[in-house]
Design a protein around this motif. Structure first.
Motif, PDB file in Angstrom:
ATOM      1  N   VAL A  11       7.943  -2.267  -2.475  1.00 35.61           N
ATOM      2  CA  VAL A  11       6.807  -2.703  -3.289  1.00 35.61           C
ATOM      3  C   VAL A  11       6.878  -4.212  -3.518  1.00 35.61           C
ATOM      4  CG1 VAL A  11       5.824  -2.620  -5.626  1.00 35.61           C
ATOM      5  CG2 VAL A  11       6.303  -0.498  -4.398  1.00 35.61           C
ATOM      6  N   GLU A  12       8.055  -4.704  -3.854  1.00 34.47           N
ATOM      7  CA  GLU A  12       8.204  -6.144  -4.090  1.00 34.47           C
ATOM      8  C   GLU A  12       7.907  -6.953  -2.828  1.00 34.47           C
ATOM      9  OE1 GLU A  12       8.453  -7.717  -7.015  1.00 34.47           O
ATOM     10  OE2 GLU A  12       8.214  -5.684  -7.785  1.00 34.47           O
ATOM     11  N   LYS A  13       8.387  -6.486  -1.684  1.00 31.09           N
ATOM     12  CA  LYS A  13       8.112  -7.180  -0.427  1.00 31.09           C
ATOM     13  C   LYS A  13       6.618  -7.194  -0.134  1.00 31.09           C
ATOM     14  CE  LYS A  13      12.429  -6.398   2.056  1.00 31.09           C
ATOM     15  NZ  LYS A  13      13.066  -5.762   3.214  1.00 31.09           N
ATOM     16  N   ILE A  14       5.973  -6.077  -0.330  1.00 26.21           N
ATOM     17  CA  ILE A  14       4.539  -5.963  -0.036  1.00 26.21           C
ATOM     18  C   ILE A  14       3.731  -6.812  -1.005  1.00 26.21           C
ATOM     19  CG2 ILE A  14       2.581  -4.358  -0.042  1.00 26.21           C
ATOM     20  CD1 ILE A  14       4.597  -2.234   1.083  1.00 26.21           C
ATOM     21  N   ASP A  17       3.661 -10.597  -0.004  1.00 21.71           N
ATOM     22  CA  ASP A  17       3.193 -10.991   1.321  1.00 21.71           C
ATOM     23  C   ASP A  17       1.808 -10.402   1.602  1.00 21.71           C
ATOM     24  OD1 ASP A  17       2.745 -11.036   4.160  1.00 21.71           O
ATOM     25  OD2 ASP A  17       4.896 -11.314   4.461  1.00 21.71           O
ATOM     26  N   LYS A  18       0.792 -11.268   1.642  1.00 21.49           N
ATOM     27  CA  LYS A  18      -0.594 -10.819   1.861  1.00 21.49           C
ATOM     28  C   LYS A  18      -0.751 -10.077   3.183  1.00 21.49           C
ATOM     29  CE  LYS A  18      -3.048 -12.303  -1.668  1.00 21.49           C
ATOM     30  NZ  LYS A  18      -3.635 -11.353  -2.579  1.00 21.49           N
ATOM     31  N   ALA A  19      -0.086 -10.542   4.238  1.00 22.93           N
ATOM     32  CA  ALA A  19      -0.187  -9.886   5.538  1.00 22.93           C
ATOM     33  C   ALA A  19       0.385  -8.468   5.466  1.00 22.93           C
ATOM     34  CB  ALA A  19       0.528 -10.696   6.615  1.00 22.93           C
ATOM     35  N   PHE A  24      -0.230  -2.719   5.201  1.00 25.52           N
ATOM     36  CA  PHE A  24       0.070  -1.468   4.507  1.00 25.52           C
ATOM     37  C   PHE A  24      -1.204  -0.711   4.176  1.00 25.52           C
ATOM     38  CE2 PHE A  24       1.010   1.093   0.738  1.00 25.52           C
ATOM     39  CZ  PHE A  24       2.025   1.883   1.249  1.00 25.52           C
ATOM     40  N   LEU A  25      -2.245  -1.420   3.764  1.00 32.74           N
ATOM     41  CA  LEU A  25      -3.508  -0.757   3.447  1.00 32.74           C
ATOM     42  C   LEU A  25      -4.149  -0.144   4.689  1.00 32.74           C
ATOM     43  CD1 LEU A  25      -5.056  -3.266   0.886  1.00 32.74           C
ATOM     44  CD2 LEU A  25      -4.117  -0.999   0.410  1.00 32.74           C
ATOM     45  N   GLN A  26      -4.035  -0.821   5.824  1.00 33.53           N
ATOM     46  CA  GLN A  26      -4.658  -0.336   7.061  1.00 33.53           C
ATOM     47  C   GLN A  26      -3.810   0.722   7.759  1.00 33.53           C
ATOM     48  OE1 GLN A  26      -5.539  -3.765   9.442  1.00 33.53           O
ATOM     49  NE2 GLN A  26      -6.955  -4.600   7.937  1.00 33.53           N
ATOM     50  N   GLU A  27      -2.519   0.478   7.848  1.00 33.69           N
ATOM     51  CA  GLU A  27      -1.610   1.382   8.562  1.00 33.69           C
ATOM     52  C   GLU A  27      -0.294   1.500   7.799  1.00 33.69           C
ATOM     53  OE1 GLU A  27      -1.264   0.892  12.835  1.00 33.69           O
ATOM     54  OE2 GLU A  27      -2.882  -0.574  12.738  1.00 33.69           O
TER      55      GLU A  27
END
Length: 72
Positions: A11-14, A17-19, A24-27
């Motif tokens: 969660v912290e990594k995500i 990082d916007k990318a 994560f949202l797409q795949e």
């Protein structure tokens, strides 16, 4: 593997990082496979993805509610 700790770490990594957020949202499964770097069964990846989605939603809601009351 401590699942709760791993979810917190991911969660912290995500969040940072916007990318990664977009990926994560797409795949979510493919993004998690890249992030954790180990081969897990599909069912475990799905559980991780659901845990991360839930945590991200709670963090977002907490930030919104804190903003309503002047807290962060």
């Amino acid at each position: 593997m401590d699942i709760k700790a791993k979810i917190e770490e991911l969660v912290e990594k995500i969040k940072r990082d916007k990318a990664l957020q977009e990926g994560f949202l797409q795949e979510p499964i493919a993004t998690l496979e890249k992030l954790i770097g180990i081969d897990l069964p599909e069912e475990q990846l799905k559980q991780l993805a659901e845990g991360i989605k839930a945590k991200l939603s709670l963090d977002k809601a907490g930030g919104f509610i804190g903003g309503l009351f002047g807290k962060k």
